[in-house]
Design a protein around this motif. Structure first.
Motif, PDB file in Angstrom:
ATOM      1  N   ILE A   1       6.195   1.859 -16.834  1.00 19.31           N
ATOM      2  CA  ILE A   1       6.715   1.910 -15.464  1.00 19.31           C
ATOM      3  C   ILE A   1       7.192   3.308 -15.136  1.00 19.31           C
ATOM      4  O   ILE A   1       6.925   3.833 -14.050  1.00 19.31           O
ATOM      5  CB  ILE A   1       7.856   0.891 -15.282  1.00 19.31           C
ATOM      6  N   VAL A   2       7.905   3.933 -16.077  1.00 16.30           N
ATOM      7  CA  VAL A   2       8.415   5.283 -15.857  1.00 16.30           C
ATOM      8  C   VAL A   2       7.269   6.250 -15.581  1.00 16.30           C
ATOM      9  O   VAL A   2       7.316   7.076 -14.669  1.00 16.30           O
ATOM     10  CB  VAL A   2       9.243   5.757 -17.066  1.00 16.30           C
ATOM     11  N   LEU A   3       6.202   6.147 -16.375  1.00 12.15           N
ATOM     12  CA  LEU A   3       5.040   7.008 -16.177  1.00 12.15           C
ATOM     13  C   LEU A   3       4.390   6.749 -14.817  1.00 12.15           C
ATOM     14  O   LEU A   3       3.988   7.672 -14.113  1.00 12.15           O
ATOM     15  CB  LEU A   3       4.026   6.794 -17.283  1.00 12.15           C
ATOM     16  N   ALA A   4       4.284   5.485 -14.457  1.00 17.30           N
ATOM     17  CA  ALA A   4       3.598   5.130 -13.213  1.00 17.30           C
ATOM     18  C   ALA A   4       4.376   5.548 -11.976  1.00 17.30           C
ATOM     19  O   ALA A   4       3.786   6.012 -10.991  1.00 17.30           O
ATOM     20  CB  ALA A   4       3.332   3.623 -13.182  1.00 17.30           C
TER      21      ALA A   4
ATOM     22  N   ASN B   1       6.800   7.913 -11.782  1.00 14.81           N
ATOM     23  CA  ASN B   1       7.153   9.343 -11.723  1.00 14.81           C
ATOM     24  C   ASN B   1       5.955  10.280 -11.707  1.00 14.81           C
ATOM     25  O   ASN B   1       6.120  11.496 -11.606  1.00 14.81           O
ATOM     26  CB  ASN B   1       8.063   9.700 -12.909  1.00 14.81           C
ATOM     27  N   ASN B   2       4.744   9.759 -11.834  1.00 12.02           N
ATOM     28  CA  ASN B   2       3.564  10.638 -11.862  1.00 12.02           C
ATOM     29  C   ASN B   2       2.626  10.318 -10.719  1.00 12.02           C
ATOM     30  O   ASN B   2       2.627   9.230 -10.200  1.00 12.02           O
ATOM     31  CB  ASN B   2       2.825  10.495 -13.184  1.00 12.02           C
TER      32      ASN B   2
ATOM     33  N   GLU C   1       0.802  -1.217   0.000  1.00 16.39           N
ATOM     34  CA  GLU C   1       0.000   0.000   0.000  1.00 16.39           C
ATOM     35  C   GLU C   1       0.840   1.274   0.000  1.00 16.39           C
ATOM     36  O   GLU C   1       0.392   2.318  -0.460  1.00 16.39           O
ATOM     37  CB  GLU C   1      -0.948   0.009   1.211  1.00 16.39           C
ATOM     38  N   ALA C   2       2.051   1.192   0.508  1.00 10.94           N
ATOM     39  CA  ALA C   2       2.885   2.392   0.611  1.00 10.94           C
ATOM     40  C   ALA C   2       3.569   2.758  -0.708  1.00 10.94           C
ATOM     41  O   ALA C   2       4.180   3.828  -0.808  1.00 10.94           O
ATOM     42  CB  ALA C   2       3.948   2.202   1.697  1.00 10.94           C
ATOM     43  N   TYR C   3       3.448   1.906  -1.716  1.00  8.70           N
ATOM     44  CA  TYR C   3       4.151   2.122  -2.984  1.00  8.70           C
ATOM     45  C   TYR C   3       3.269   2.842  -4.000  1.00  8.70           C
ATOM     46  O   TYR C   3       2.054   2.658  -4.013  1.00  8.70           O
ATOM     47  CB  TYR C   3       4.609   0.783  -3.567  1.00  8.70           C
ATOM     48  N   PRO C   4       3.883   3.639  -4.891  1.00  9.06           N
ATOM     49  CA  PRO C   4       3.093   4.350  -5.901  1.00  9.06           C
ATOM     50  C   PRO C   4       2.652   3.465  -7.062  1.00  9.06           C
ATOM     51  O   PRO C   4       1.699   3.796  -7.767  1.00  9.06           O
ATOM     52  CB  PRO C   4       4.058   5.432  -6.398  1.00  9.06           C
TER      53      PRO C   4
ATOM     54  N   GLY D   1      11.146   2.980  -6.422  1.00  8.72           N
ATOM     55  CA  GLY D   1       9.849   2.999  -5.778  1.00  8.72           C
ATOM     56  C   GLY D   1       8.814   2.032  -6.308  1.00  8.72           C
ATOM     57  O   GLY D   1       7.687   2.009  -5.812  1.00  8.72           O
ATOM     58  N   LEU D   2       9.177   1.219  -7.307  1.00  5.64           N
ATOM     59  CA  LEU D   2       8.235   0.253  -7.854  1.00  5.64           C
ATOM     60  C   LEU D   2       8.160  -0.984  -6.961  1.00  5.64           C
ATOM     61  O   LEU D   2       9.184  -1.516  -6.545  1.00  5.64           O
ATOM     62  CB  LEU D   2       8.678  -0.164  -9.258  1.00  5.64           C
ATOM     63  N   ALA D   3       6.951  -1.431  -6.653  1.00  8.93           N
ATOM     64  CA  ALA D   3       6.759  -2.710  -5.970  1.00  8.93           C
ATOM     65  C   ALA D   3       6.534  -3.787  -7.027  1.00  8.93           C
ATOM     66  O   ALA D   3       5.871  -3.538  -8.040  1.00  8.93           O
ATOM     67  CB  ALA D   3       5.572  -2.633  -5.022  1.00  8.93           C
ATOM     68  N   VAL D   4       7.071  -4.979  -6.786  1.00  7.42           N
ATOM     69  CA  VAL D   4       7.004  -6.053  -7.782  1.00  7.42           C
ATOM     70  C   VAL D   4       6.711  -7.383  -7.100  1.00  7.42           C
ATOM     71  O   VAL D   4       7.279  -7.688  -6.046  1.00  7.42           O
ATOM     72  CB  VAL D   4       8.337  -6.177  -8.565  1.00  7.42           C
TER      73      VAL D   4
END
Length: 223
Positions: free
Chosen positions: A217-220, A222-223, A88-91, A123-126
């Motif tokens: 991924i970059v869009l997700a 960084n935005n 939940e803490a990840y963008p 910051g990406l969760a996987v």
């Protein structure tokens, strides 16, 4: 066999691409599956809904904004049980349906590790999920999943969906299949991309770059 395609262009003004199926050659999950075609991305294109019918199976089209299904799955390597709440803490959250035996997954494994390591630091969760039946594919069982995760140094949890319920909730029918979700503040994760890693295949001599997935991924993140 020939593929019959039904294309629908959405009117949603969004930079994200959505595929009703994974747009890649792929292995089926258990006995269900199809062999989708490649799709070239035009950065000015509107989101596209792609439905593929082959081998009597039609993929379940998920739409932009589809919310991440709840899950509670074990990680064979560590014995940890993971849920959606853990992220939940990840963008953004990348969910990958993979398995041990699929040649298309094997072709990408090292590059999946490189790509996910890089963007997890940003910051990406996987997570990766294997939903294959051990009755038909014993090499995809949890003990072998743990070995694979250790061998390739997976930086993400590799989870076992024994009942295949999670795969059904996502609409996943093949491997590899990638779902990218983004969240804004306290809003739930929502789907922004569903599709392939890139155009590379085991026998087509196209370099593995992950370019199609990376662009979203970059869009997700960084935005």
């Amino acid at each position: 066999m020939a593929l019959r395609l039904r294309l629908k262009v959405s009117s949603i003004g969004s930079p994200f691409l959505q595929l009703g199926s994974s747009a890649s050659a792929a292995c089926s999950v258990s006995k269900l599956g199809f062999h989708p075609p490649r799709l070239q991305l035009n950065k000015n294109s509107h989101p596209i809904r792609l439905f593929v019918r082959a081998a009597r199976i039609e993929s379940k089209g998920v739409t932009l904004g589809f919310r991440t299904p709840q899950f509670q799955l074990p990680e064979p390597l560590t014995g940890t049980t993971w849920t959606l709440d853990d992220f939940e803490a990840y963008p953004a959250l990348l969910v990958m349906f993979i398995c041990n035996h699929c040649p298309f997954v094997k072709h990408l494994k090292k590059d999946i590790v490189k790509l996910t390591k890089f963007y997890m630091e940003k910051g990406l969760a996987v997570i990766a999920i294997s939903s294959n039946s051990v009755a038909t594919h014993p090499q995809d069982g949890p003990e072998f999943m743990a070995e694979d995760a250790k061998l390739f140094g997976y930086p993400f949890p590799y989870l076992y969906d024994e009942s295949q319920d999670v795969a059904q909730h996502f609409g996943a029918v093949c491997t590899p299949e990638f779902y990218l979700f983004k969240k804004d503040g306290r809003r739930p994760f929502e789907l922004v991309y569903h599709g392939q890693f890139d155009d590379s295949r085991p026998s087509n001599n196209v370099p593995v770059t992950g370019r199609l997935l990376v662009s979203y991924i970059v869009l997700a993140v960084n935005n």
